[in-house]
Scaffold this active site. Structure first.
Site, PDB file in Angstrom:
ATOM      1  N   CYS A  18      -0.459   2.358  -4.560  1.00 14.90           N
ATOM      2  CA  CYS A  18      -1.236   3.559  -4.841  1.00 14.90           C
ATOM      3  C   CYS A  18      -0.482   4.770  -4.308  1.00 14.90           C
ATOM      4  CB  CYS A  18      -2.611   3.488  -4.188  1.00 14.90           C
ATOM      5  SG  CYS A  18      -3.758   2.372  -5.012  1.00 14.90           S
ATOM      6  N   HIS A  55       0.856  -1.178   0.000  1.00  8.24           N
ATOM      7  CA  HIS A  55       0.000   0.000   0.000  1.00  8.24           C
ATOM      8  C   HIS A  55       0.895   1.232   0.000  1.00  8.24           C
ATOM      9  CE1 HIS A  55      -3.826  -1.986   0.467  1.00  8.24           C
ATOM     10  NE2 HIS A  55      -3.454  -2.595   1.572  1.00  8.24           N
TER      11      HIS A  55
END
Length: 503
Positions: A376, A336
């Site tokens: 991301c 992430h």
């Protein structure tokens, strides 16, 4: 003879109180909501709520130490008062045990009145036997019958949309929302620093580190998705090399790739997080990267589920090795992330700057240090943009007037780095549970296709940009644009491997 402890006895008494507080219709709701958790035989034999709870306890889905499924069921059924009476209002419901599909069907059943139900039965007259459409049949029972006939399941709600959309058009939006979210379970875009709904912003024209060079390359290079056709990718770079290189020699030199070994490829694969969403599909990326970089001659090391401290320790250990006989070093981070870094499994952030600084060591002096980042960098989703007749005016950027003299054998701090990131700032990156991420899979595919043709790494990444930019979310509403940033001073061209690329 086994005896129940006090805690177990209290829990059984609590389940009995739940049964006494629910009616026959509530039992049917419970059975329907749990129909993905139990077998048809177990469901048919559960004549009371306690029968159902016993089955759930046998499957270890419900226990005194974990009553979250009970709280989730009662919350869905809007039994908030009962939750408070049982003293369970402080428990967090286990959001996700009941599938989104089952939840959708239950919500629809709660929104349909008797008149609408009668009309739905009429529209299903050609689909289900008349006996199944009797007056007493509830909407949940209709859903069950449609599932038995293989006309309805979590991947096929078309008949639901058609029938309910005609009878109650307002509910069609809820079904469409489910379809988009179901597609999103395969194409996951939550590799972000927070698990909240993602803001949607149109893709704006920004100044990216490789924009000008890539646009020039794309304008000059004929790129095709048909790998059987010739891919003349390097010609655009060599033709333009005169204005990319400051020296009088128009040739862009290559980093030497003649060492005793190619180098180390470190793969940090973060899948399971403390509170962030599990990154399903990331192991597919890890295995693809491992196979490709081994094929390219690298010594591959993998680290699984690293918190921030461990990530920095692993990078420090990598920098501490003797890279004298190596050509370069590669670090792949699958995690992430946010706009300026990636997260450890404890949600501690490691910035891109920290990643680069960790590999500033003497044995890697003047050698390429290559980072491939799958994460991301925000919560916005990129929308597609369509061709227009007008183009934005070219923008000129002024440079400071500086001396061109340099100290021999020195290089700028931060030179010889590449950060190939899966998406541009502020936007999400898509990952498929069964296929891996768009970016990593495109990277591995193009390395296998283009390294044997002698294509340099920046041109390969340009092709990766092209491939990923052509992909779309199944709804057609979202896109992704990778972004390489680099301070490389030469071209990175991997020697052609002697073996065939991995399949």
């Amino acid at each position: 003879m086994a005896f129940l402890c006090d805690e177990e006895m209290k829990f059984q008494q609590m389940l009995l109180r739940v049964q006494e507080s629910l009616g026959d219709d509530d039992l049917q709701d419970l059975l329907f909501l749990c129909s993905d958790l139990l077998s048809p035989r177990e469901l048919s034999e559960a004549s009371t709520a306690t029968d159902l709870f016993s089955c759930l306890q046998t499957k270890e889905l419900l226990s005194p130490n974990d009553p979250s499924l009970l709280v989730e069921l009662l919350t869905i059924m809007k039994q908030n008062n009962l939750i408070r009476k049982l003293g369970l209002d402080g428990c967090m419901e286990n959001n996700g045990t009941i599938s989104a599909y089952r939840l959708l069907l239950f919500e629809l059943s709660q929104s349909i009145c008797d008149k609408d139900l009668k009309n739905i039965k009429f529209m299903l007259g050609k689909t289900l036997p008349r006996k199944k459409l009797e007056r007493e049949t509830t909407l949940l029972q209709l859903f069950w019958e449609l599932e038995k006939e293989d006309r309805l399941d979590e991947n096929n709600v078309e008949i639901l949309q058609e029938v309910i959309g005609n009878v109650y058009p307002a509910l069609e939006k809820r079904i469409i929302q489910y379809k988009e979210e179901a597609a999103g379970e395969t194409f996951i875009a939550q590799e972000t620093e927070n698990n909240f709904s993602m803001s949607v912003q149109p893709l704006s024209v920004t100044s990216l580190p490789l924009d000008e060079m890539m646009e020039e390359q794309v304008d000059r290079v004929s790129v095709t998705e048909d790998q059987s056709q010739s891919l003349d990718i390097t010609s655009g770079i060599s033709n333009e090399s005169s204005h990319l290189c400051v020296s009088d020699d128009p040739e862009i030199h290559q980093y030497e790739m003649k060492g005793d070994k190619r180098g180390i490829c470190l793969i940090i694969n973060n899948c399971n997080f403390t509170s962030m969403q599990m990154r399903e599909g990331t192991d597919i990326d890890k295995e693809s990267l491992k196979a490709v970089f081994q094929w390219l001659g690298f010594e591959v090391c993998t680290e699984q589920d690293c918190d921030k401290k461990r990530m920095l320790e692993v990078l420090k250990d990598l920098a501490g090795r003797d890279h004298t006989g190596a050509d370069c070093v590669v670090c792949c981070v699958l995690s992430h992330g946010c706009v300026d870094g990636v997260f450890g499994t404890d949600e501690g952030k490691v910035t891109f700057r920290e990643l680069k600084e960790s590999l500033q060591c003497s044995s890697l002096f003047r050698k390429p240090k290559l980072f491939f980042i799958q994460a991301c960098r925000g919560t916005s989703k990129q929308r597609p943009m369509w061709p227009q007749n007008n183009r934005a005016d070219d923008v000129a950027f002024g440079d400071a007037d500086i001396s061109t003299d340099s100290i021999p054998d020195s290089i700028p701090e931060g030179a010889d780095f590449l950060l190939a990131m899966s998406t541009v700032p502020d936007n999400v990156s898509f990952r498929e549970k069964t296929k891996g991420t768009w970016f990593i899979q495109a990277l591995c595919h193009n390395l296998k296709q283009l390294v044997p043709r002698g294509v340099d790494l920046l041109s390969i990444l340009t092709q990766v940009n092209n491939d990923v930019s052509r992909k779309s979310h199944p709804t057609g509403r979202w896109k992704q644009m990778p972004q390489p940033e680099f301070t490389l001073t030469k071209r990175v061209v991997f020697p052609i491997p002697k073996t065939q690329p991995p399949q």
